[in-house]
Design an enzyme around this catalytic site. Structure first.
Site, PDB file in Angstrom:
ATOM      1  N   CYS A 166      45.769  43.568  32.357  1.00 20.61           N
ATOM      2  CA  CYS A 166      45.785  42.559  33.470  1.00 20.61           C
ATOM      3  C   CYS A 166      47.277  42.858  33.913  1.00 20.61           C
ATOM      4  O   CYS A 166      48.194  43.338  33.303  1.00 20.61           O
ATOM      5  CB  CYS A 166      45.829  41.278  32.979  1.00 20.61           C
ATOM      6  SG  CYS A 166      43.901  40.736  32.439  1.00 20.61           S
ATOM      7  N   CYS A 191      42.214  42.292  36.785  1.00 23.09           N
ATOM      8  CA  CYS A 191      42.602  41.147  36.304  1.00 23.09           C
ATOM      9  C   CYS A 191      44.084  40.465  36.477  1.00 23.09           C
ATOM     10  O   CYS A 191      44.828  41.395  36.655  1.00 23.09           O
ATOM     11  CB  CYS A 191      42.090  40.811  35.008  1.00 23.09           C
ATOM     12  SG  CYS A 191      42.913  41.892  33.820  1.00 23.09           S
TER      13      CYS A 191
END
Length: 302
Positions: A119, A200
């Site tokens: 992420c 993400c």
């Protein structure tokens, strides 16, 4: 009787000899025709003629070399079978019409080469190819599609096959815009879609503000990646609009195309931010343009 038998035998031998000669002649003709056919089939003038240059020379060796380098040096924790990846890649387009390659053709390859992306490390780009990759190489904490295995292996390569023939076409391939579903355009669309879907956290985007529309509708970023970001996983998009050092800006964070992008992103319930010429990126530009005024003057924090 003996004389008749001898005459009959000589006649029979002559017939056998004549048959043998005819057989040899026909065989030679068949071989000649086969050689001419093979030569004609392999002649470049007989291959499908596209507007683009042919597949990259030594395509297999280049892709295998990149795969082994990626697995041994760039990401030694990755366990992959490079030979299997090559065969799966080749099977996606070999023997097929190079203008009729589908996303499904590349699915087996994507399943072999796609792995989780941490992420906050995704960097998307449009019309900033060279600068985006200079930045990820120096900065080391963001990843473009070309830093991932499928993009790394295929970067700057061209490939296509020949319909109904198990060969790679090294003479010509369709250009990017010659047909929408050509071999490498479909690959990049498929890989870009999966890369965006996997993002993400914070997604960074580097756009070119020295062209009329930094957010260009026809780009892969605008037409594909933006729409496949998952708002359940992505909470913030950070836009960087980059301008050529010493040039006149054509678009910026306050421009109409970026406002359109902002509307799309906020419509997906993702927070949006935009910055013109962030210092870290401009420093890279100044390496090549040290005498430009903006590079010679120390900038103060705003």
């Amino acid at each position: 009787m003996v004389r008749e038998s001898s005459s009959h035998w000589r006649q029979k031998c002559r017939c056998l000899l004549l048959g043998l000669i005819i057989t040899l002649i026909l065989g030679a003709v068949a071989v000649f025709v086969a050689v001419v056919f093979v030569h004609k089939r392999d002649s470049p003038s007989e291959l499908p003629q596209w507007k683009g240059r042919g597949s990259t020379a030594n395509l297999k060796e280049i892709m295998l070399g990149r795969c082994f380098n990626y697995a041994r040096i760039r990401n030694p924790n990755l366990r992959i079978d490079c030979l299997k990846i090559w065969e799966t890649f080749k099977n996606a387009f070999i023997s097929k019409n190079p203008c009729n390659i589908t996303e499904q053709d590349y699915q087996p390859l994507m399943e072999l080469t796609t792995y989780p992306i941490p992420c906050n490390k995704t960097l998307l780009w449009s019309k900033t190819n060279e600068l985006a990759h200079q930045y990820t190489k120096v900065q080391g904490n963001l990843l473009t599609l070309e830093d991932m295995l499928p993009g790394y292996m295929a970067d700057k390569l061209i490939w296509c096959g020949i319909p109904s023939r198990p060969e790679i076409n090294y003479q010509s391939c369709p250009q990017w815009h010659e047909c929408a579903n050509n071999s490498y355009r479909t690959f990049w669309k498929t890989a870009s879609k999966r890369f965006a879907e996997a993002a993400c956290g914070v997604v960074h985007v580097m756009l070119n503000g020295s062209i009329s529309q930094a957010f260009e509708n026809s780009s892969i970023f605008a037409s594909l990646e933006v729409h496949h970001l998952n708002p359940k996983k992505v909470h913030l998009m950070k836009i960087w609009v980059i301008h050529n050092i010493g040039g006149e800006p054509s678009d910026s964070c306050s421009g109409s195309s970026i406002k359109k992008l902002k509307s799309i992103i906020e419509g997906k319930n993702i927070t949006f931010s935009c910055e013109d010429d962030p210092r870290a990126v401009q420093f890279l530009q100044c390496v090549r343009n040290p005498e430009e005024p903006v590079c010679r003057v120390c900038r103060t924090e705003q």
